[in-house]
Design a protein around this motif. Structure first.
Motif, PDB file in Angstrom:
ATOM      1  N   GLY A  51      30.119 -36.931   9.557  1.00 30.18           N
ATOM      2  CA  GLY A  51      28.697 -37.388   9.689  1.00 30.18           C
ATOM      3  C   GLY A  51      27.838 -36.298  10.195  1.00 30.18           C
ATOM      4  N   SER A  52      26.735 -36.658  11.242  1.00 30.56           N
ATOM      5  CA  SER A  52      25.994 -35.858  11.576  1.00 30.56           C
ATOM      6  C   SER A  52      26.413 -34.599  12.640  1.00 30.56           C
ATOM      7  CB  SER A  52      24.593 -36.605  12.302  1.00 30.56           C
ATOM      8  OG  SER A  52      24.923 -37.371  13.193  1.00 30.56           O
ATOM      9  N   LEU A  53      27.178 -35.073  13.377  1.00 33.20           N
ATOM     10  CA  LEU A  53      27.807 -34.065  14.487  1.00 33.20           C
ATOM     11  C   LEU A  53      28.445 -33.054  13.797  1.00 33.20           C
ATOM     12  CD1 LEU A  53      28.463 -36.422  17.542  1.00 33.20           C
ATOM     13  CD2 LEU A  53      26.604 -34.928  17.301  1.00 33.20           C
ATOM     14  N   PHE A  54      28.973 -33.446  12.424  1.00 28.81           N
ATOM     15  CA  PHE A  54      29.942 -32.505  12.027  1.00 28.81           C
ATOM     16  C   PHE A  54      29.064 -31.680  11.145  1.00 28.81           C
ATOM     17  CE2 PHE A  54      30.579 -31.698   7.157  1.00 28.81           C
ATOM     18  CZ  PHE A  54      31.565 -30.968   7.338  1.00 28.81           C
ATOM     19  N   GLN A  55      27.738 -31.767  10.818  1.00 28.36           N
ATOM     20  CA  GLN A  55      26.684 -31.314  10.149  1.00 28.36           C
ATOM     21  C   GLN A  55      26.389 -30.066  11.160  1.00 28.36           C
ATOM     22  OE1 GLN A  55      26.112 -30.883   7.022  1.00 28.36           O
ATOM     23  NE2 GLN A  55      26.922 -32.868   6.287  1.00 28.36           N
ATOM     24  N   GLN A  56      26.291 -30.481  12.536  1.00 29.77           N
ATOM     25  CA  GLN A  56      25.485 -29.707  13.715  1.00 29.77           C
ATOM     26  C   GLN A  56      26.551 -28.626  13.882  1.00 29.77           C
ATOM     27  OE1 GLN A  56      24.353 -32.265  16.668  1.00 29.77           O
ATOM     28  NE2 GLN A  56      23.223 -33.824  15.291  1.00 29.77           N
ATOM     29  N   ILE A  57      27.742 -28.729  13.519  1.00 29.13           N
ATOM     30  CA  ILE A  57      28.619 -27.399  14.171  1.00 29.13           C
ATOM     31  C   ILE A  57      28.820 -26.408  12.794  1.00 29.13           C
ATOM     32  CG2 ILE A  57      29.571 -28.800  15.920  1.00 29.13           C
ATOM     33  CD1 ILE A  57      32.269 -29.216  14.009  1.00 29.13           C
ATOM     34  N   TYR A  95      13.513 -41.425   8.250  1.00 27.75           N
ATOM     35  CA  TYR A  95      13.632 -40.814   9.595  1.00 27.75           C
ATOM     36  C   TYR A  95      14.134 -39.391   9.474  1.00 27.75           C
ATOM     37  CZ  TYR A  95      16.665 -40.298  13.823  1.00 27.75           C
ATOM     38  OH  TYR A  95      17.306 -39.837  15.050  1.00 27.75           O
ATOM     39  N   THR A  96      14.905 -39.043   8.603  1.00 27.76           N
ATOM     40  CA  THR A  96      15.424 -37.694   8.099  1.00 27.76           C
ATOM     41  C   THR A  96      14.242 -36.770   7.927  1.00 27.76           C
ATOM     42  OG1 THR A  96      17.554 -38.486   7.354  1.00 27.76           O
ATOM     43  CG2 THR A  96      17.052 -36.313   6.689  1.00 27.76           C
ATOM     44  N   ALA A  97      13.325 -37.269   7.183  1.00 25.10           N
ATOM     45  CA  ALA A  97      12.137 -36.506   6.772  1.00 25.10           C
ATOM     46  C   ALA A  97      10.869 -36.500   7.661  1.00 25.10           C
ATOM     47  CB  ALA A  97      11.617 -37.267   5.582  1.00 25.10           C
ATOM     48  N   ASN A  98      11.243 -36.944   8.922  1.00 22.36           N
ATOM     49  CA  ASN A  98      10.370 -37.150  10.221  1.00 22.36           C
ATOM     50  C   ASN A  98       9.159 -37.726   9.691  1.00 22.36           C
ATOM     51  OD1 ASN A  98       9.667 -36.477  12.616  1.00 22.36           O
ATOM     52  ND2 ASN A  98       8.375 -34.728  12.057  1.00 22.36           N
ATOM     53  N   LYS A  99       9.275 -38.773   8.701  1.00 21.50           N
ATOM     54  CA  LYS A  99       8.452 -39.994   8.607  1.00 21.50           C
ATOM     55  C   LYS A  99       8.574 -41.232   9.147  1.00 21.50           C
ATOM     56  CE  LYS A  99       7.668 -37.989   3.869  1.00 21.50           C
ATOM     57  NZ  LYS A  99       7.670 -38.160   2.496  1.00 21.50           N
ATOM     58  N   ALA A 100       9.707 -41.392   9.967  1.00 18.12           N
ATOM     59  CA  ALA A 100       9.714 -42.893  10.611  1.00 18.12           C
ATOM     60  C   ALA A 100      10.371 -42.117  11.992  1.00 18.12           C
ATOM     61  CB  ALA A 100      10.829 -43.797   9.709  1.00 18.12           C
ATOM     62  N   LYS A 101      10.035 -43.281  13.015  1.00 17.54           N
ATOM     63  CA  LYS A 101      10.382 -43.136  14.385  1.00 17.54           C
ATOM     64  C   LYS A 101      11.078 -44.292  14.845  1.00 17.54           C
ATOM     65  CE  LYS A 101       8.702 -39.042  14.611  1.00 17.54           C
ATOM     66  NZ  LYS A 101       9.445 -37.673  14.842  1.00 17.54           N
ATOM     67  N   PHE A 102      11.795 -44.235  15.868  1.00 17.94           N
ATOM     68  CA  PHE A 102      12.348 -45.318  16.704  1.00 17.94           C
ATOM     69  C   PHE A 102      11.154 -46.239  17.394  1.00 17.94           C
ATOM     70  CE2 PHE A 102      16.525 -43.579  15.864  1.00 17.94           C
ATOM     71  CZ  PHE A 102      17.449 -44.745  15.877  1.00 17.94           C
ATOM     72  N   PRO A 122      21.598 -36.719   9.029  1.00 20.00           N
ATOM     73  CA  PRO A 122      22.305 -35.688   9.753  1.00 20.00           C
ATOM     74  C   PRO A 122      21.237 -35.634  11.134  1.00 20.00           C
ATOM     75  CG  PRO A 122      20.539 -34.500   8.205  1.00 20.00           C
ATOM     76  CD  PRO A 122      20.714 -35.999   7.748  1.00 20.00           C
ATOM     77  N   VAL A 123      20.477 -36.361  11.274  1.00 21.89           N
ATOM     78  CA  VAL A 123      19.667 -36.241  12.473  1.00 21.89           C
ATOM     79  C   VAL A 123      20.190 -36.869  13.731  1.00 21.89           C
ATOM     80  CG1 VAL A 123      17.407 -36.572  13.441  1.00 21.89           C
ATOM     81  CG2 VAL A 123      17.235 -35.783  10.883  1.00 21.89           C
ATOM     82  N   LYS A 124      20.468 -36.679  14.611  1.00 22.90           N
ATOM     83  CA  LYS A 124      21.137 -37.314  15.888  1.00 22.90           C
ATOM     84  C   LYS A 124      20.956 -36.441  16.992  1.00 22.90           C
ATOM     85  CE  LYS A 124      24.805 -39.930  18.001  1.00 22.90           C
ATOM     86  NZ  LYS A 124      26.372 -40.327  17.990  1.00 22.90           N
ATOM     87  N   LYS A 152      14.750 -31.225  18.106  1.00 21.49           N
ATOM     88  CA  LYS A 152      15.590 -29.739  18.457  1.00 21.49           C
ATOM     89  C   LYS A 152      16.653 -29.546  17.286  1.00 21.49           C
ATOM     90  CE  LYS A 152      17.548 -26.534  21.782  1.00 21.49           C
ATOM     91  NZ  LYS A 152      17.917 -26.285  22.886  1.00 21.49           N
ATOM     92  N   GLN A 153      17.491 -30.871  17.463  1.00 18.02           N
ATOM     93  CA  GLN A 153      18.577 -30.749  16.367  1.00 18.02           C
ATOM     94  C   GLN A 153      18.280 -30.691  14.855  1.00 18.02           C
ATOM     95  OE1 GLN A 153      21.499 -30.509  16.812  1.00 18.02           O
ATOM     96  NE2 GLN A 153      21.920 -30.963  19.076  1.00 18.02           N
TER      97      GLN A 153
END
Length: 431
Positions: A97-103, A216-223, A388-390, A421-422
């Motif tokens: 998942g997302s952490l895999f993408q980050q490495i 969320y991935t597109a920075n159009k939604a927030k928690f 991929p955003v975490k 940042k991620q």
């Protein structure tokens, strides 16, 4: 080599050369040693040792040395550091998942797309170990559910029913508290355990806002600005304010939490179902008393499970023994390896290898989990598998929210800032 063939070689090439060839060939093959880096969870270690033992028995020319690392953020940092310095070793276990993408798998891992065993892997898993159109991993252990482990015996003694709404969950907590038991176990000494109220609530978020992951991935939604997503933070704060936690929640560890749950000292432990392996190891007699339910939302008719894909086994492209490493990964991706893992730590959920099957006599927690997978539309992947955003600091933020140090709105806003940042490092558009 037979004595007769040895004599032929000696006659044709000279006894000295033949002997040198015989000694150098097999000796080099026997010296292949693979390093295998895994997390130090008891169930991970037990399963890996069982699989590696069988693999080495079938491949006497390959030795596998298992090395362990911590879980959580500390483990993430170790993996990232070793990858960047070329010291990760040959084969390693890490998130999908997302952490895999980050490495940066395309930079650091061996492409496993063309391996024959990929045909036996469930597409749901392949999707979460794919980068740039290439497959890099094999599944290890089983799919998991994120929700609430609960003591079935305590529920029976108090006449409680499994809740399907948050209101029902809180009502159960009041009855448990009145009976002198701990309603909700929290173990913030191990900070990674603090995240389940938020992460495990994603099925409910998606049910309310189907486009959340994409937005969320597109920075159009927030928690912080999406009411359905904010509720996970609010629920964590609510159980704290209601006095439903164990008194030592700030100092308690994961092992403490499982002990409290197994003994009936506590009723609920928000956790991933992989914890079954640890319960079987430390409290085998209690396995029959532990059940599982998904984190309830607002609507009983939409109750469902947030599912986690298993971690992946990857090969470092710095490995000097890629062929041997591929043999190990192929074995891990086999039915035999599934059966060995079940023998080592029990069946903790559905395997993502098509040829693998669960035994009929699974523990209650597993049958509870399987029911969500069996019902159409009752299980959906966690956010980290569809985006991929975490951010790296969620576990610290949820400790603060769950301890009353920070409000839910503040925690959600801080996490929204944490993920920037991620997302920027991944080069995602809109960030």
């Amino acid at each position: 080599m037979t004595a007769h063939r040895m004599r032929l070689a000696a006659l044709s090439a000279g006894a000295g050369l033949a002997l040198a060839a015989m000694v150098s060939g097999p000796a080099l093959a026997e010296e292949v040693t693979l390093s295998f880096l895994i997390d130090n969870g008891p169930q991970t270690v037990a399963a890996a040792e069982k699989v590696v033992e069988a693999f080495m028995a079938a491949n006497p020319d390959i030795k596998v040395d298992i090395e362990t690392r911590p879980g959580g953020g500390d483990g993430d940092n170790i993996v990232k550091t070793r990858l960047s310095t070329g010291e990760i070793g040959d084969v390693f276990l890490y998130n999908s998942g997302s952490l895999f993408q980050q490495i940066n798998p395309q930079k650091y891992m061996v492409d496993l797309t063309a391996e024959p065993w990929q045909a036996d892997i469930q597409p749901a898993f392949q999707n979460v170990v794919t980068a740039g159109g290439k497959l890099y991993g094999a599944p290890f252990q089983t799919a998991m559910g994120g929700g609430v482990l609960y003591n079935k015996k305590l529920y029976a003694d108090l006449g409680l029913q499994v809740p399907k709404t948050w209101a029902e969950f809180m009502a159960n907590n009041e009855k448990i508290k009145a009976a002198g038991k701990v309603p909700v176990i929290q173990t913030f000494k191990d900070t990674w355990t603090s995240q389940l109220f938020v992460l495990g609530d994603f099925f409910n978020v998606q049910a309310a806002v189907p486009s959340f992951a994409e937005d969320y991935t597109a920075n159009k939604a927030k928690f912080a600005t999406t009411p359905a997503a904010l509720k996970g933070f609010e629920h964590q704060a609510e159980v704290f304010k209601a006095g439903h936690l164990n008194k030592d929640f700030g100092a308690a560890t994961f092992d403490d939490g499982l002990r409290m749950l197994a003994s009936g000292e506590g009723a609920h432990y928000p956790m991933l179902t992989f914890a079954l392996g640890a319960i079987q190891t430390a409290n085998p007699d209690a396995v029959k008393d532990i059940g599982f339910f998904a984190l309830p939302g607002d609507d009983a008719a939409k109750n469902g499970l947030t599912a986690w894909m298993p971690p992946g086994i990857y090969i470092s492209n710095e490995s000097e023994h890629v062929d041997a490493a591929k043999k190990l990964v192929a074995f891990i991706a086999s039915k035999e390896a599934c059966d060995l893992q079940t023998a080592a730590v029990g069946a903790t959920g559905p395997y993502l290898v098509k040829s693998c099957a669960l035994p009929a006599d699974v523990p209650p927690m597993v049958s509870d989990l399987q029911a969500y997978f069996d019902k159409a539309g009752a299980a959906a992947p966690a956010l980290e598998f569809v985006s991929p955003v975490k951010g790296p600091s969620l576990e610290q933020i949820t400790v603060e929210v769950g301890s009353g140090i920070r409000s839910p709105a503040e925690g959600a806003a801080l996490y929204d800032e944490d993920v920037k940042k991620q997302a920027q490092q991944l080069g995602l558009p809109g960030w």
